[in-house]
Design a protein around this motif. Sequence first.
Motif, mmCIF file in Angstrom:
data_model
loop_
_atom_site.group_PDB
_atom_site.id
_atom_site.type_symbol
_atom_site.label_atom_id
_atom_site.label_comp_id
_atom_site.label_asym_id
_atom_site.label_seq_id
_atom_site.Cartn_x
_atom_site.Cartn_y
_atom_site.Cartn_z
ATOM 1 N N ALA A 1 -2.186 -62.932 19.304
ATOM 2 C CA ALA A 1 -3.301 -63.598 18.623
ATOM 3 C C ALA A 1 -2.888 -63.988 17.205
ATOM 4 O O ALA A 1 -2.119 -63.276 16.536
ATOM 5 N N GLY A 2 -3.405 -65.099 16.745
ATOM 6 C CA GLY A 2 -3.072 -65.582 15.412
ATOM 7 C C GLY A 2 -3.494 -64.612 14.318
ATOM 8 O O GLY A 2 -4.636 -64.161 14.281
ATOM 9 N N GLY A 3 -2.569 -64.272 13.426
ATOM 10 C CA GLY A 3 -2.869 -63.388 12.302
ATOM 11 C C GLY A 3 -2.927 -61.924 12.649
ATOM 12 O O GLY A 3 -3.175 -61.097 11.757
ATOM 13 N N GLN A 4 -2.688 -61.554 13.905
ATOM 14 C CA GLN A 4 -2.770 -60.160 14.329
ATOM 15 C C GLN A 4 -1.383 -59.620 14.682
ATOM 16 O O GLN A 4 -0.602 -60.272 15.384
ATOM 17 N N PRO B 1 -7.205 -53.428 16.510
ATOM 18 C CA PRO B 1 -7.786 -53.794 15.216
ATOM 19 C C PRO B 1 -9.097 -54.545 15.432
ATOM 20 O O PRO B 1 -9.352 -55.092 16.505
ATOM 21 N N ALA B 2 -9.913 -54.557 14.415
ATOM 22 C CA ALA B 2 -11.255 -55.148 14.551
ATOM 23 C C ALA B 2 -11.188 -56.604 14.992
ATOM 24 O O ALA B 2 -12.040 -57.074 15.761
ATOM 25 N N ALA B 3 -10.176 -57.344 14.539
ATOM 26 C CA ALA B 3 -10.092 -58.764 14.880
ATOM 27 C C ALA B 3 -9.826 -58.989 16.364
ATOM 28 O O ALA B 3 -10.163 -60.037 16.908
ATOM 29 N N LEU B 4 -9.209 -58.007 17.046
ATOM 30 C CA LEU B 4 -8.942 -58.144 18.473
ATOM 31 C C LEU B 4 -10.101 -57.623 19.322
ATOM 32 O O LEU B 4 -10.100 -57.826 20.543
ATOM 33 N N GLY B 5 -11.054 -56.959 18.717
ATOM 34 C CA GLY B 5 -12.201 -56.470 19.464
ATOM 35 C C GLY B 5 -12.278 -54.956 19.445
ATOM 36 O O GLY B 5 -11.401 -54.266 18.908
ATOM 37 N N PRO B 6 -13.315 -54.414 20.066
ATOM 38 C CA PRO B 6 -13.468 -52.954 20.136
ATOM 39 C C PRO B 6 -12.342 -52.312 20.946
ATOM 40 O O PRO B 6 -11.667 -52.968 21.748
ATOM 41 N N ASP B 7 -12.162 -51.016 20.723
ATOM 42 C CA ASP B 7 -11.128 -50.280 21.455
ATOM 43 C C ASP B 7 -11.418 -50.292 22.954
ATOM 44 O O ASP B 7 -12.575 -50.331 23.390
ATOM 45 N N GLN B 8 -10.351 -50.230 23.725
ATOM 46 C CA GLN B 8 -10.474 -50.157 25.179
ATOM 47 C C GLN B 8 -10.193 -48.729 25.652
ATOM 48 O O GLN B 8 -9.299 -48.051 25.133
ATOM 49 N N GLU C 1 -10.344 -47.095 39.250
ATOM 50 C CA GLU C 1 -9.964 -47.358 37.865
ATOM 51 C C GLU C 1 -11.125 -48.032 37.147
ATOM 52 O O GLU C 1 -11.684 -49.020 37.639
ATOM 53 N N LEU C 2 -11.478 -47.503 35.982
ATOM 54 C CA LEU C 2 -12.606 -48.018 35.191
ATOM 55 C C LEU C 2 -12.117 -48.390 33.804
ATOM 56 O O LEU C 2 -11.470 -47.584 33.119
ATOM 57 N N THR C 3 -12.434 -49.628 33.371
ATOM 58 C CA THR C 3 -12.086 -50.102 32.030
ATOM 59 C C THR C 3 -13.361 -50.364 31.261
ATOM 60 O O THR C 3 -14.219 -51.133 31.708
ATOM 61 N N ARG C 4 -13.459 -49.717 30.103
ATOM 62 C CA ARG C 4 -14.657 -49.849 29.280
ATOM 63 C C ARG C 4 -14.285 -50.358 27.889
ATOM 64 O O ARG C 4 -13.298 -49.909 27.298
ATOM 65 N N GLN C 5 -15.126 -51.296 27.386
ATOM 66 C CA GLN C 5 -14.947 -51.849 26.049
ATOM 67 C C GLN C 5 -16.314 -52.266 25.524
ATOM 68 O O GLN C 5 -17.077 -52.941 26.234
ATOM 69 N N ALA C 6 -16.609 -51.842 24.320
ATOM 70 C CA ALA C 6 -17.916 -52.167 23.736
ATOM 71 C C ALA C 6 -18.103 -53.673 23.657
ATOM 72 O O ALA C 6 -17.149 -54.436 23.444
#
Length: 493
Positions: A400-403, A437-444, A470-475
């Motif tokens: 991602a740009g800047g990340q 990081p916050a710019a990429l989104g909430p933690d997975q 398998e379960l993937t959770r992200q806010a």
Amino acid sequence: MAEVHGMDRGTALSRQSRRLAGLLLAGTMLAAMPALAQDATGTGTADTFSTPLPTQTGTATNVTAADATPAQPVLSADQQAEVADDDLTGAIRRTDPEAERLNLAEGTIDNVRSPDDDPYEPTGIRLGTFVLKPSLTQGLGYERNRTGSTSTSRAFSQTGIRGSLTSDWSRHQLTIDADGIYQRNLSGTGETEPQLRINGDLRLDLSDDTIVNITGGYAFERESSSEPNAVDGASAQSGVQTLTGGARVTRDFGLIRGTLGTEIERRTYGSATLSNGSKLDLSYRNYTEATVTGRIGYELSPALIPYLEASVGRSFYDDKTDPLGYERSATTLGGRAGVEVDLGEKLRGDLGVGYEQASFDDNDLDAIRALTVDGSVFWSPQRGTDLRLGLQTQIEPSTAGGQSGYVSYAANAELTHELRDNLVARLSAAYTWRNLPAALGPDQNIYLVGTGLTWNINRWLAMTGDVSYELTRQANASDTGVTRAGIGLVLRR
């Protein structure tokens, strides 16, 4: 007068000693006469295929005692003991070539039982000085993928191949392990998950204190759709190929153990297939990374060795800048402290805690810093029950740009238990935390649980069955759940 009497007494003892020695010599000669007589007549243990010697008349005759090689001088008791030891050592070496082996011999082949007398353990195939243990699995599987209110499912066939090739040398060792999975959808829709892995390790025993390991490997897998770097909406994610090579030297300096190693990794990304059928080139993500690692440990006991480790690495991207203009080549520094434990079959492992930092060439990209926890532990509380635990920390670069990227922490566990001699049950669990990081989104947070059975019909045939979720959770995003089930037949040798 006392001196004279002492001399007479000494002279008498000397005479008695000579008489006793003479009697012993005479007894020895008398005992040897039958053997000499047998040799003279050719009826003893003499070699019947020896070359006859010509006589004065030109006729062949056997060697007699008179023609034999003159007797060697009589040896002292110490010299006789040394000769006996040399003869015994030589006999052992002549009759037992395994006496000088540094490695344990590989398991027996074909109609002979396995070393641990397990009637269900494959015996392998001998190829010269190597032993090959292959297996082929053919199975059917079902997968259901649900994201929010949307779900897809597929039925597929899966072919798996696994094998190990191990040298049976008395010194040094070469081991090659490989496994692969090929899937083909029979019905429904869904992304196939092909895999291939090949690893080799050549161990060179340079001395009792110095060991060199030369390693190499290749791996292929498809990038997961849940990865933060995955292409949104792609019908097939990129195929990732990884080539590795390295060398490691380990030397013991008394109670101090030192290790110095280097590893080179080459990773390439194939094109992703979009929903409209077009291809998206991802070759700008290709890179090569070189890492040098040093470790020094102190042997508190043969079963407990604490250590300190430091590493430095450098990654080089094929493209100096990515499509957004960022320079993603980086320098990585790391260090950790840990302990090696080896209590034999019951408990062994390696666990370390440390710190790692990746600094990028582009000043607009922030450095990634992470507390690391890595290790693996094997525990067998009782015969037939094994527990394996693993911990891993990785710094993953971003696209991602800047990340800069993110840090991934993973833990996994597998418990196997023999319900019967030929029936093994498995329980597995895994957890992955992607600290974004916050710019990429909430933690997975990714959770995985599974169970399975293996029924060993005989040494060459087995059946397996597995179920996992398998379960993937992200806010602020819909949960993704994947259910998998499969059954297969294993042919092995």
